[in-house]
Design a protein around this motif. Structure first.
Motif, PDB file in Angstrom:
ATOM      1  N   LYS A 220      -1.672  23.612  21.966  1.00 48.63           N
ATOM      2  CA  LYS A 220      -0.520  22.776  21.629  1.00 48.63           C
ATOM      3  C   LYS A 220      -0.989  21.683  20.690  1.00 48.63           C
ATOM      4  O   LYS A 220      -1.900  20.917  21.015  1.00 48.63           O
ATOM      5  CB  LYS A 220       0.094  22.157  22.881  1.00 48.63           C
ATOM      6  CG  LYS A 220       1.380  21.381  22.617  1.00 48.63           C
ATOM      7  CD  LYS A 220       1.998  20.873  23.906  1.00 48.63           C
ATOM      8  CE  LYS A 220       3.319  20.155  23.634  1.00 48.63           C
ATOM      9  NZ  LYS A 220       3.926  19.645  24.898  1.00 48.63           N
ATOM     10  N   VAL A 239       0.945  27.665  20.616  1.00 48.63           N
ATOM     11  CA  VAL A 239       0.411  29.016  20.399  1.00 48.63           C
ATOM     12  C   VAL A 239      -0.128  29.517  21.732  1.00 48.63           C
ATOM     13  O   VAL A 239      -0.913  28.825  22.395  1.00 48.63           O
ATOM     14  CB  VAL A 239      -0.711  29.029  19.347  1.00 48.63           C
ATOM     15  CG1 VAL A 239      -1.214  30.461  19.129  1.00 48.63           C
ATOM     16  CG2 VAL A 239      -0.242  28.423  18.031  1.00 48.63           C
ATOM     17  N   ALA A 254       3.489  32.224  18.493  1.00 46.94           N
ATOM     18  CA  ALA A 254       3.537  30.807  18.115  1.00 46.94           C
ATOM     19  C   ALA A 254       4.973  30.389  17.853  1.00 46.94           C
ATOM     20  O   ALA A 254       5.746  31.127  17.229  1.00 46.94           O
ATOM     21  CB  ALA A 254       2.683  30.563  16.871  1.00 46.94           C
TER      22      ALA A 254
END
Length: 337
Positions: A220, A239, A254
């Motif tokens: 993150k 992601v 993502a």
């Protein structure tokens, strides 16, 4: 070096040097080969400094400490009291905390491929792909060494090689607590030569869960200044991925928001600014992108709409300006990634 047997325990103390040592560590594929290091041993304490060593093709320097960390240690640290527990009777403080490994490592250069190979026993520990896929038997519990591991420290990599690119990674704090590994915050700069405008920068928190047969990853953060079609793109979001090898790439997903500036999308379409949401995944080696809530400015005109990559690798944007539909199309693969 001094040896003492007291209270039913063997205690070693002293200062000495180590050269040409070979150390096996659970969870690492190759032994650690220590060219040289300085060691200071005390009851329930060990400090190894001036380390020069390598694991596989990865050379590093740094220091390592081992000892019991308890509430008394934390209170002393918070108050700035540097008085050592080594001055106290070990029997008075034993068993009141947890045994922790701490480290500070500096790596001049390493490839992501070699790091993945070295830590494969930690990242994948549930048998082969077929066994994991058909779930033969229940998921086995974490190995004893993994469930008992307590380590924290920092790692700096001057040049991390990922594919055709290099990144400088600045000393993220690493906390390894059993089946949980966290890197926070990660600060990485792209070192690719010949990219005008300075390097792209990643700032993120990374978590790796090792409780399943194959590792699960979560990143993150924010990537800023990625060169793209003469301009720059920024991404912020999440992601997630899991598994190993081709299964890892296929699992990458993502999501988040993006913004950009000075994007020469096509010969006749120069986007002064762009913003929106993105959703990205992989099919084989090809990435698949979806864009929503797009807002693009070209000159004094504002365009809004959505977009997506196509099977041929083109990005198609379906936008509207004052209710009039407009479509832009360009190849995706123009970023320095």
């Amino acid at each position: 070096v001094h040896y003492q047997f007291a209270g039913g325990e063997s205690l070693w103390t002293g200062d000495y040097s180590v050269e040409n040592a070979r150390i096996l560590i659970d969870g690492i594929a190759d032994p650690i080969r220590v060219q040289s290091a300085a060691v200071s041993a005390a009851p329930r304490r060990l400090a190894v400094t001036r380390i020069k060593a390598n694991a596989g093709d990865v050379g590093f320097t740094g220091e390592y400490h081992w000892g019991e960390k308890n509430r008394e240690d934390k209170n002393r640290d918070d108050k700035g009291d540097d008085k050592s527990r080594a001055d106290k009777n070990p029997k008075d403080v034993a068993g009141k905390g947890e045994w922790v490994h701490t480290f500070k490592l500096l790596i001049a250069e390493a490839s992501a491929t070699e790091l993945d190979r070295l830590f494969k026993p930690s990242l994948v520990h549930g048998g082969g792909f077929i066994r994991r896929t058909i779930r033969l038997g229940n998921n086995s519990p974490a190995s004893d060494w993994l469930s008992q591991r307590k380590a924290e420290g920092s790692v700096s990599i001057a040049a991390l090689i990922v594919g055709d690119h290099k990144f400088a990674v600045d000393a993220p704090v690493v906390k390894w607590d059993g089946a949980s590994v966290q890197f926070s915050p990660v600060n990485a700069r792209m070192l690719d030569a010949g990219v005008p405008g300075g390097p792209a920068v990643l700032k993120a928190d990374i978590a790796i869960a090792l409780s399943q047969p194959a590792a699960q990853y979560r990143l993150k953060g924010k990537l800023t200044g990625l060169p793209y079609k003469g301009g720059r793109l920024d991404f912020e979001g999440l992601v997630e991925a899991s598994g190993d090898g081709p299964q890892f790439l296929a699992s990458v997903h993502a999501t988040g928001n993006l913004s950009g500036r000075a994007i020469a999308f096509t010969r006749n379409a120069n986007f002064r600014t762009v913003s929106g949401l993105f959703d990205a995944s992989f099919q084989g080696a090809a990435s698949r992108w979806k864009f929503t809530n797009l807002e693009v400015t070209q000159g004094n005109e504002i365009y809004k709409g959505d977009g997506a990559t196509q099977a041929d690798g083109q990005v198609v944007l379906d936008l509207k300006n004052l209710g009039k539909p407009v479509q832009f199309s360009s190849a995706l693969a123009s970023a320095h990634i």
